[in-house]
Design a protein around this motif. Sequence first.
Motif, PDB file in Angstrom:
ATOM      1  N   LYS A 117      22.582 -85.296 142.749  1.00 35.74           N
ATOM      2  CA  LYS A 117      23.829 -85.753 142.104  1.00 35.74           C
ATOM      3  C   LYS A 117      23.797 -85.437 140.602  1.00 35.74           C
ATOM      4  O   LYS A 117      24.769 -84.940 140.039  1.00 35.74           O
ATOM      5  CB  LYS A 117      24.037 -87.257 142.356  1.00 35.74           C
ATOM      6  N   THR A 118      22.654 -85.735 139.976  1.00 33.38           N
ATOM      7  CA  THR A 118      22.542 -85.456 138.538  1.00 33.38           C
ATOM      8  C   THR A 118      22.509 -83.949 138.286  1.00 33.38           C
ATOM      9  O   THR A 118      23.145 -83.443 137.353  1.00 33.38           O
ATOM     10  CB  THR A 118      21.277 -86.114 137.966  1.00 33.38           C
ATOM     11  N   THR A 119      21.799 -83.229 139.140  1.00 32.89           N
ATOM     12  CA  THR A 119      21.722 -81.766 138.992  1.00 32.89           C
ATOM     13  C   THR A 119      23.114 -81.146 139.125  1.00 32.89           C
ATOM     14  O   THR A 119      23.502 -80.287 138.333  1.00 32.89           O
ATOM     15  CB  THR A 119      20.770 -81.186 140.056  1.00 32.89           C
ATOM     16  N   VAL A 133      31.030 -89.884 139.002  1.00 34.35           N
ATOM     17  CA  VAL A 133      30.380 -91.159 139.311  1.00 34.35           C
ATOM     18  C   VAL A 133      29.267 -90.941 140.328  1.00 34.35           C
ATOM     19  O   VAL A 133      29.535 -90.619 141.497  1.00 34.35           O
ATOM     20  CB  VAL A 133      31.395 -92.186 139.866  1.00 34.35           C
ATOM     21  N   GLU A 134      28.017 -91.062 139.875  1.00 32.09           N
ATOM     22  CA  GLU A 134      26.884 -90.987 140.809  1.00 32.09           C
ATOM     23  C   GLU A 134      26.769 -92.309 141.570  1.00 32.09           C
ATOM     24  O   GLU A 134      27.001 -93.366 141.014  1.00 32.09           O
ATOM     25  CB  GLU A 134      25.565 -90.749 140.055  1.00 32.09           C
ATOM     26  N   TRP A 135      26.396 -92.245 142.839  1.00 37.26           N
ATOM     27  CA  TRP A 135      26.296 -93.411 143.724  1.00 37.26           C
ATOM     28  C   TRP A 135      27.659 -94.058 143.932  1.00 37.26           C
ATOM     29  O   TRP A 135      27.777 -95.283 144.027  1.00 37.26           O
ATOM     30  CB  TRP A 135      25.295 -94.441 143.190  1.00 37.26           C
ATOM     31  N   ASN A 144      21.305 -85.845 131.508  1.00 35.57           N
ATOM     32  CA  ASN A 144      20.375 -86.539 132.389  1.00 35.57           C
ATOM     33  C   ASN A 144      21.027 -87.845 132.817  1.00 35.57           C
ATOM     34  O   ASN A 144      22.084 -88.193 132.324  1.00 35.57           O
ATOM     35  CB  ASN A 144      19.016 -86.757 131.718  1.00 35.57           C
ATOM     36  N   SER A 145      20.389 -88.518 133.730  1.00 39.28           N
ATOM     37  CA  SER A 145      21.058 -89.661 134.338  1.00 39.28           C
ATOM     38  C   SER A 145      21.268 -90.778 133.322  1.00 39.28           C
ATOM     39  O   SER A 145      20.378 -91.108 132.556  1.00 39.28           O
ATOM     40  CB  SER A 145      20.226 -90.163 135.507  1.00 39.28           C
ATOM     41  N   PRO A 146      22.467 -91.349 133.276  1.00 38.16           N
ATOM     42  CA  PRO A 146      22.716 -92.447 132.343  1.00 38.16           C
ATOM     43  C   PRO A 146      22.117 -93.754 132.858  1.00 38.16           C
ATOM     44  O   PRO A 146      22.821 -94.665 133.269  1.00 38.16           O
ATOM     45  CB  PRO A 146      24.243 -92.510 132.264  1.00 38.16           C
ATOM     46  N   PHE A 167      29.014 -91.272 134.908  1.00 43.15           N
ATOM     47  CA  PHE A 167      28.651 -92.635 135.322  1.00 43.15           C
ATOM     48  C   PHE A 167      27.496 -92.582 136.325  1.00 43.15           C
ATOM     49  O   PHE A 167      27.442 -91.684 137.158  1.00 43.15           O
ATOM     50  CB  PHE A 167      29.827 -93.324 136.038  1.00 43.15           C
ATOM     51  N   ASP A 168      26.611 -93.552 136.243  1.00 47.26           N
ATOM     52  CA  ASP A 168      25.646 -93.774 137.323  1.00 47.26           C
ATOM     53  C   ASP A 168      25.678 -95.265 137.618  1.00 47.26           C
ATOM     54  O   ASP A 168      25.270 -96.076 136.792  1.00 47.26           O
ATOM     55  CB  ASP A 168      24.248 -93.334 136.909  1.00 47.26           C
ATOM     56  N   VAL A 169      26.185 -95.618 138.775  1.00 46.49           N
ATOM     57  CA  VAL A 169      26.420 -97.038 139.082  1.00 46.49           C
ATOM     58  C   VAL A 169      25.324 -97.627 139.967  1.00 46.49           C
ATOM     59  O   VAL A 169      25.474 -98.726 140.492  1.00 46.49           O
ATOM     60  CB  VAL A 169      27.817 -97.244 139.732  1.00 46.49           C
TER      61      VAL A 169
END
Length: 146
Positions: free
Chosen positions: A46-48, A112-114, A64-66, A84-86
Amino acid sequence: MKEDQREQRVLRAQDENDTKSIAFDIAGRLKAGDVIALTGDLGTGKTTFTKYLAQGLGIDHNINSPTFNIVKEHYGGRLPLYHFDVYRLGSGEELIDAGAEDYFYGDGVSVVEWADLVMDYLPEDAIVIHISYGEKEGERVYRCIF
Ligand SMILES: Nc1ncnc2c1ncn2[C@@H]1O[C@H](COP(=O)(O)OP(=O)(O)OP(=O)(O)O)[C@@H](O)[C@H]1O
Ligand SMILES: [Mg+2]
């Protein structure tokens, strides 16, 4: 809009370079106010994917991941990118309380990750991209609903 009325596409990447091409292609079609709901197991990319999406928008700094913020803002490209990373969020309400809708309906693109954890709180017309592992190492399958 109901999901079955929307354009669905399955894209396969054999390696990370294919992922980059897929992300660049999607980046080229994005417009202000688009929200991408990214789902997929731990480590599917997801981040990639977000990193290449940012590159495709012409953003040249590191993604990189927040982890410690809900959202990171990235400027300097064709459109702003709100990442976003929730994963660590307690609830979707927390996302809304944090002002996410200002981003979703704003002048940039939100990723939005996850997203599966907060799907009910995302705009109905969010682009959904589900990432899964393929059979071989480096292979990924992207199920997209536009
Ligand atoms: N085809 C591919 N596309 C994307 N990443 C790939 C691919 N093949 C291998 N990888 C690797 O898979 C890893 C994906 O990690 P990444 O942090 O992007 O996943 P994630 O889904 O964001 O993880 P998390 O669930 O922790 O948020 C990276 O190390 C990347 O190099
Ligand atoms: Mg991630």
